[in-house]
Enzyme design. Structure first.
Site, PDB file in Angstrom:
ATOM      1  N   LYS A 154       0.848  -1.215   0.000  1.00 14.09           N
ATOM      2  CA  LYS A 154       0.000   0.000   0.000  1.00 14.09           C
ATOM      3  C   LYS A 154       0.880   1.261   0.000  1.00 14.09           C
ATOM      4  O   LYS A 154       1.948   1.255  -0.622  1.00 14.09           O
ATOM      5  CB  LYS A 154      -0.955  -0.030   1.206  1.00 14.09           C
ATOM      6  CG  LYS A 154      -1.932  -1.222   1.131  1.00 14.09           C
ATOM      7  CD  LYS A 154      -3.085  -1.074   2.075  1.00 14.09           C
ATOM      8  CE  LYS A 154      -4.094  -2.210   1.856  1.00 14.09           C
ATOM      9  NZ  LYS A 154      -5.267  -2.082   2.740  1.00 14.09           N
ATOM     10  N   HIS A 206      -8.010  -2.872  -6.987  1.00 13.67           N
ATOM     11  CA  HIS A 206      -8.041  -2.970  -5.527  1.00 13.67           C
ATOM     12  C   HIS A 206      -9.161  -2.083  -4.986  1.00 13.67           C
ATOM     13  O   HIS A 206      -9.495  -1.063  -5.585  1.00 13.67           O
ATOM     14  CB  HIS A 206      -6.689  -2.531  -4.942  1.00 13.67           C
ATOM     15  CG  HIS A 206      -6.574  -2.825  -3.490  1.00 13.67           C
ATOM     16  ND1 HIS A 206      -7.063  -1.988  -2.517  1.00 13.67           N
ATOM     17  CD2 HIS A 206      -6.070  -3.906  -2.841  1.00 13.67           C
ATOM     18  CE1 HIS A 206      -6.835  -2.524  -1.328  1.00 13.67           C
ATOM     19  NE2 HIS A 206      -6.236  -3.690  -1.491  1.00 13.67           N
ATOM     20  N   GLU A 209     -11.982  -9.535  -1.331  1.00 13.56           N
ATOM     21  CA  GLU A 209     -11.698  -8.836  -0.077  1.00 13.56           C
ATOM     22  C   GLU A 209     -12.894  -7.971   0.314  1.00 13.56           C
ATOM     23  O   GLU A 209     -13.071  -6.898  -0.255  1.00 13.56           O
ATOM     24  CB  GLU A 209     -10.513  -7.879  -0.245  1.00 13.56           C
ATOM     25  CG  GLU A 209      -9.198  -8.505  -0.589  1.00 13.56           C
ATOM     26  CD  GLU A 209      -8.053  -7.501  -0.398  1.00 13.56           C
ATOM     27  OE1 GLU A 209      -7.204  -7.725   0.465  1.00 13.56           O
ATOM     28  OE2 GLU A 209      -8.038  -6.481  -1.121  1.00 13.56           O
ATOM     29  N   ILE A 216     -11.030  -5.004   5.544  1.00 11.03           N
ATOM     30  CA  ILE A 216      -9.641  -4.620   5.228  1.00 11.03           C
ATOM     31  C   ILE A 216      -9.061  -3.799   6.374  1.00 11.03           C
ATOM     32  O   ILE A 216      -9.671  -2.828   6.805  1.00 11.03           O
ATOM     33  CB  ILE A 216      -9.576  -3.839   3.891  1.00 11.03           C
ATOM     34  CG1 ILE A 216      -9.950  -4.764   2.735  1.00 11.03           C
ATOM     35  CG2 ILE A 216      -8.185  -3.255   3.674  1.00 11.03           C
ATOM     36  CD1 ILE A 216      -9.952  -4.107   1.364  1.00 11.03           C
ATOM     37  N   GLY A 237      -8.055  -8.597   6.586  1.00  8.90           N
ATOM     38  CA  GLY A 237      -7.942  -9.024   7.980  1.00  8.90           C
ATOM     39  C   GLY A 237      -7.054 -10.232   8.216  1.00  8.90           C
ATOM     40  O   GLY A 237      -6.878 -10.653   9.363  1.00  8.90           O
TER      41      GLY A 237
END
Lengths: 219, 219, 219, 219
Positions: D7, D89, D137, D142, D177
């Site tokens: 990230k 994403h 996801e 997240i 997670g």
């Protein structure tokens, strides 16, 4: 001058938007205070047809007539009867180039333009576009219930000074957290010509009473 | 089933949007053909109030009621009387996550959903969201005057096959360049349930005649 | 001061970006002219490590460190060795609020800031943010081969006047269509401190010769 | 297969990104587990040059070489040495049309493609694009520290089933997670071929220990 932004609150959508606009009209006429309503695009035409106070759009896109499915043509807002528009609200930010172009289009179409800013530097920048008004609203105070005129008076006075230093014909409004008569009086004391507000009235249990409270300090 | 997208053409804005919707209603009733109109948000309520054919929105945003100044609340579109909506038009593309959420919202609100795609693979993907319809429109043909059913028939038949392979309850439309009765007949021959069109009618010198020509082949 | 924007030209990507940066370094040192290169983010670190002229980023996003997958962290640009950045290029426009925030971040991180504008009014607005430079580039002339200094000299002089009227410490550059030595001389005559250019050099058959031609008029 | 998304965490930027990549390489080699790192664009080239595990980009834009200042050219990612890429994403969502185009470009450029999805329906849709992997996801998990394999196992198994029903050559990953060895074991038990994770390792006090814990259950 009080500008009431209906946002996309469910309490200010469709039939309820019309009811709220009627309340604004009633208070405006009874109390002799200028109240402008900014409903959603889908509600513009009906409200313009039913109430006799100024109705502004919340936004339009910087587009020419043509192939722009789903976007907001400035000419459509005018045909629906809007007489002004918000530009660059903090919930719908535009590029600097688009803000400038939207102010130019507003003038060409006869719409009053209120460009929103988030701090003193942006207020000064927006003044360079010579809109009718710059409305400063620190985003962190929007919907907070804490008035900008109380929490950040220096942003209000700083914006007034900055805007006037660039173009003294541009009016200044302030918003964010404004809901009571006191908030409005303090804002006017800081040099603005009016306020921009939303949740304080729209989401009040009794919007009419909220509006009456708001204007009570200036009557 | 003919879906007429008014886009933001000046010939389909405000008063002229209402006139065009009336023409569509007239042809629809006279000829017994299903015609759906998709005007701009600011024109939805007036047209719904004046004509008796289905009126769809061109778009709504994937938002909940609340603080979204200038965006399009799905509930506002419903209150204005729309009975369906385009989703993900090539001029207003949405993220895959937002397309899915908009289809879910459409179902919850009772709106017919037409998800636009640009090629066979995207048609197949959109079918996974189980909208009422997927409408395939190769972007390079939109507004070209060359019909997708003529220029890229394999995109139409490929989309029909791909969509049905994922969910055979999802209908398929095609669009882009469709304007004549021949275009429509060929499209239906390729297996679609209807067409999505815009400039071929909206920008025609005589929109009524253009619509009559369009439907002539299927009467 | 010559700022060469590598954009995403294939002739200025990866290994070729490094070669072009070396050519810029050579001309800069041989001729004693300040040349700044703006490669893509993926090429920043390698070029900074290999050449000894200033390397600026083309853009960074107004984000804090954290969960922003795929976006450009200002700190990453600094770690890669950039010493400045373009902000709000016409191919990557930012909201007025983000431009202001990016200038503030640039100062905090020690980056030289060049804010791009598209006309005189936007130049004036950008000056309110007190960047190091405002670079005016009429979008319609970008990549046109027709120099702004020739085609729209009034936009250049108007921007110089407007910027200086707001903050005389802000430098002014111009760009769009600049490619020859003549273009550069005319630009400097109009009062700018340098030029921003791209295709005229990057896409030239012989970039070194193009750069030599460009600087020939000012030696 | 473990995919570590750096990230824009400050703990995974610049020099620290290289350190973290080295830790990943060490654990990967010592334990014989496949670990892929996804650093920021500005860090790609340096990390590719220094470590010997696969390095993927976090994103690229659906653009051709040319005038796209500040955007991410797929070819630049390839030149920097990336061998794969995340696409769509949840922090950088793309339109359905762009996801499809990015998968096509990935194949053409020899990049492994991992398309992220947020729920079962979107997983199914993304499978229609035939990427190498779909990584599901749920956005609300997240960075939560609560693993998707524990909190929403039905989203994982549902995505596996949905993806395989469309194209059984597409692999499935899960994320959000995931941080402990138990989370990973449970995920694999649910049918995925690997996990996508970020904060659980990147923001751990001791990233190496966090990675060792993560892989402990599968050794």
């Amino acid at each position: 001058m009080i500008v009431l932004n209906f946002k996309t609150y469910i309490e200010a959508t469709g039939r309820k938007a019309l009811e709220l606009a009627r309340v604004c009209e009633e208070v405006s006429k009874d109390k002799g205070v200028s109240i402008i309503v900014c409903p959603q695009h889908a509600d513009l035409a009906v409200i313009v047809g039913e109430v006799d106070i100024p109705v502004y759009a919340q936004h339009f896109d910087n587009i020419e007539p043509g192939s722009h499915t789903g976007w907001v043509l400035p000419e459509a807002v005018v045909e629906a009867g809007a007489s002004g528009t918000l530009i660059n609200h903090s919930e719908h930010r535009l590029s600097a180039a688009d803000i400038e172009a939207c102010v130019v289009k507003s003038k060409a179409l006869g719409l009053v333009s209120i460009v929103c800013s988030n701090n003193v530097a942006v207020s000064k920048a927006c003044a360079a576009f010579s809109p009718d008004y710059v409305a400063v609203e620190p985003p962190e105070l929007i919907g907070s219930g804490v008035s900008v005129s109380e929490a950040q008076p220096e942003v209000v006075t700083g914006s007034v000074d900055a805007v006037k230093s660039v173009n003294d014909k541009v009016g200044v409004l302030c918003g964010a957290g404004v809901s009571t008569g006191d908030d409005l009086v303090k804002a006017l004391d800081l040099g603005v010509e009016g306020v921009l507000l939303a949740s304080g009235v729209v989401k009040a249990e009794d919007p009419k009473q909220a509006l009456l409270d708001l204007v009570s300090g200036i009557l």
